[in-house]
Design a protein around this motif. Structure first.
Motif, PDB file in Angstrom:
ATOM      1  N   MET A   1       0.859  -1.180   0.034  1.00 28.19           N
ATOM      2  CA  MET A   1      -0.108  -0.042   0.070  1.00 28.19           C
ATOM      3  C   MET A   1       0.839   1.436   0.084  1.00 28.19           C
ATOM      4  O   MET A   1       0.748   2.234  -0.852  1.00 28.19           O
ATOM      5  N   ALA A   2       1.978   1.457   0.839  1.00 26.21           N
ATOM      6  CA  ALA A   2       2.769   2.206   0.958  1.00 26.21           C
ATOM      7  C   ALA A   2       3.149   2.860  -0.516  1.00 26.21           C
ATOM      8  O   ALA A   2       3.204   4.231  -0.873  1.00 26.21           O
ATOM      9  N   GLY A   3       3.594   1.823  -1.190  1.00 25.73           N
ATOM     10  CA  GLY A   3       4.223   2.139  -2.638  1.00 25.73           C
ATOM     11  C   GLY A   3       3.346   2.892  -3.541  1.00 25.73           C
ATOM     12  O   GLY A   3       3.658   3.535  -4.302  1.00 25.73           O
ATOM     13  N   LEU A   4       2.015   2.519  -3.727  1.00 23.86           N
ATOM     14  CA  LEU A   4       1.034   3.345  -4.074  1.00 23.86           C
ATOM     15  C   LEU A   4       1.256   4.531  -4.179  1.00 23.86           C
ATOM     16  O   LEU A   4       1.148   5.342  -4.882  1.00 23.86           O
ATOM     17  N   PHE A   5       1.232   5.123  -2.869  1.00 24.28           N
ATOM     18  CA  PHE A   5       1.409   6.432  -2.438  1.00 24.28           C
ATOM     19  C   PHE A   5       2.735   7.026  -2.828  1.00 24.28           C
ATOM     20  O   PHE A   5       2.638   8.313  -2.588  1.00 24.28           O
ATOM     21  N   ASP A   6       3.669   6.409  -2.910  1.00 20.29           N
ATOM     22  CA  ASP A   6       5.119   6.889  -2.888  1.00 20.29           C
ATOM     23  C   ASP A   6       5.013   7.499  -4.487  1.00 20.29           C
ATOM     24  O   ASP A   6       5.474   8.529  -4.733  1.00 20.29           O
ATOM     25  N   LYS A   7       4.505   6.802  -5.332  1.00 20.64           N
ATOM     26  CA  LYS A   7       4.426   6.859  -6.931  1.00 20.64           C
ATOM     27  C   LYS A   7       3.734   8.215  -7.081  1.00 20.64           C
ATOM     28  O   LYS A   7       3.988   8.820  -8.290  1.00 20.64           O
ATOM     29  N   VAL A  58       1.690  18.228  17.343  1.00 19.60           N
ATOM     30  CA  VAL A  58       1.298  17.201  16.665  1.00 19.60           C
ATOM     31  C   VAL A  58       2.055  16.332  16.169  1.00 19.60           C
ATOM     32  O   VAL A  58       3.199  16.804  15.683  1.00 19.60           O
ATOM     33  N   ILE A  59       1.944  15.118  16.138  1.00 23.57           N
ATOM     34  CA  ILE A  59       2.800  14.067  15.529  1.00 23.57           C
ATOM     35  C   ILE A  59       2.059  13.670  14.493  1.00 23.57           C
ATOM     36  O   ILE A  59       0.911  12.878  14.324  1.00 23.57           O
ATOM     37  N   GLY A  60       2.694  13.617  13.218  1.00 19.55           N
ATOM     38  CA  GLY A  60       2.273  13.194  11.944  1.00 19.55           C
ATOM     39  C   GLY A  60       2.968  12.088  11.522  1.00 19.55           C
ATOM     40  O   GLY A  60       4.123  12.142  11.382  1.00 19.55           O
ATOM     41  N   THR A  61       2.304  10.869  11.485  1.00 25.49           N
ATOM     42  CA  THR A  61       3.038   9.689  11.078  1.00 25.49           C
ATOM     43  C   THR A  61       2.415   9.083   9.689  1.00 25.49           C
ATOM     44  O   THR A  61       1.346   9.253   9.416  1.00 25.49           O
ATOM     45  N   ASP A  62       3.548   8.361   9.056  1.00 27.30           N
ATOM     46  CA  ASP A  62       3.059   7.677   7.550  1.00 27.30           C
ATOM     47  C   ASP A  62       3.941   6.832   7.452  1.00 27.30           C
ATOM     48  O   ASP A  62       4.918   7.015   7.493  1.00 27.30           O
ATOM     49  N   VAL A  63       3.538   5.674   6.413  1.00 27.23           N
ATOM     50  CA  VAL A  63       4.129   4.636   6.065  1.00 27.23           C
ATOM     51  C   VAL A  63       4.880   5.004   4.843  1.00 27.23           C
ATOM     52  O   VAL A  63       6.119   4.119   4.418  1.00 27.23           O
ATOM     53  N   SER A  64       4.705   6.073   4.176  1.00 32.43           N
ATOM     54  CA  SER A  64       5.192   6.702   3.062  1.00 32.43           C
ATOM     55  C   SER A  64       6.329   7.570   3.134  1.00 32.43           C
ATOM     56  O   SER A  64       5.993   8.637   3.524  1.00 32.43           O
TER      57      SER A  64
END
Length: 260
Positions: A1-7, A58-64
């Motif tokens: 899933m992370a790769g989709l949003f990297d692109k 605020v802590i903002g986290t993401d897999v991407s």
């Protein structure tokens, strides 16, 4: 899933609507304290920087990582890369510790999560009492009868290429599990309907469609869902490339607190 949003990271921030500032002030009014918020799946940080208007940090986290590299800077927001390999113990520590978070927000992302694991984290991290978790999304755009029909026709071509969890978007989070006590802004099985107004050009619409994960997945499989003919049909229904329109994204929200 992370790769989709990297692109599609480069176009993502321009393509997606911003959320009304009233949402953030309403959510902030429901929390007892305003020390710490966690924006999960923060992407480019568009929700995080608005949450930061009401919270000290605020802590903002993401897999991407690619999304985070394009995140909007704010002195009150700290962005943290949390790859899928990050375990629950480390996440609790990174965000701030148990019973420490006043508001948890997830914009346009919770349907991608491992929900049991995420809700376990919410229950551990959210301040009790006084903390609130809110998740929201949008699933449609209303423009005009002509464009809405053309848009629905295009949307139907994307259906084979969406991830299975996308069903929660399509049904407006009506079947999304959300095991928290209602705070008056939508509850499990009964999401709150919300309109998101935006002034948009046809180029903006095209950017939005190109950022869809289904369009990216189809292209990877050799299928161009946005062929020249499709784009021309959508543009004609829009009213021409140079026309700027007032549109409405149809949103929905669930918000709640940990049941004691």
């Amino acid at each position: 899933m992370a790769g989709l949003f990297d692109k599609q990271a480069d176009m993502y921030s321009d393509a997606r609507p911003t959320y009304p500032i009233q949402w953030y002030s309403k959510l902030a009014s429901l929390t007892t304290h305003h020390s710490l918020a966690w924006d999960v799946g923060t992407g480019n940080g568009q929700a995080a920087i608005n949450v930061a208007e009401h919270y000290e940090q605020v802590i903002g986290t993401d897999v991407s990582q690619a999304q985070l590299e394009r995140a909007m800077p704010d002195p009150r927001v700290r962005y943290i890369h949390t790859p899928l390999t990050t375990n629950e113990y480390d996440l609790v520590s990174l965000v701030g510790g148990e019973n420490s978070v006043d508001l948890i927000t997830v914009a346009q992302a919770v349907h991608w999560f491992d929900l049991p694991s995420f809700y376990s984290l919410v229950s551990r991290l959210l301040r009790k009492p006084g903390g609130v978790c809110a998740v929201w999304c949008y699933n449609n755009i209303i423009v005009s009868p002509a464009f809405d029909a053309a848009f629905e026709k295009f949307h139907d071509t994307t259906l084979p290429f969406w991830d299975g969890n996308i069903k929660h978007i399509f049904d407006g989070y009506k079947t999304l599990p959300f095991p928290f006590e209602s705070v008056g802004l939508g509850s499990e099985g009964n999401p709150l309907a919300l309109d998101i107004p935006k002034r948009l050009s046809f180029n903006g619409v095209l950017k939005m469609l190109k950022s869809w994960s289904a369009v990216i997945t189809a292209k990877d499989q050799g299928v161009d869902l946005l062929s020249e003919d499709v784009v021309m049909e959508l543009e004609a229904a829009w009213g021409g490339h140079n026309l700027v329109r007032d549109v409405t994204y149809k949103g929905f929200m669930l918000a709640g607190k940990v049941k004691l």
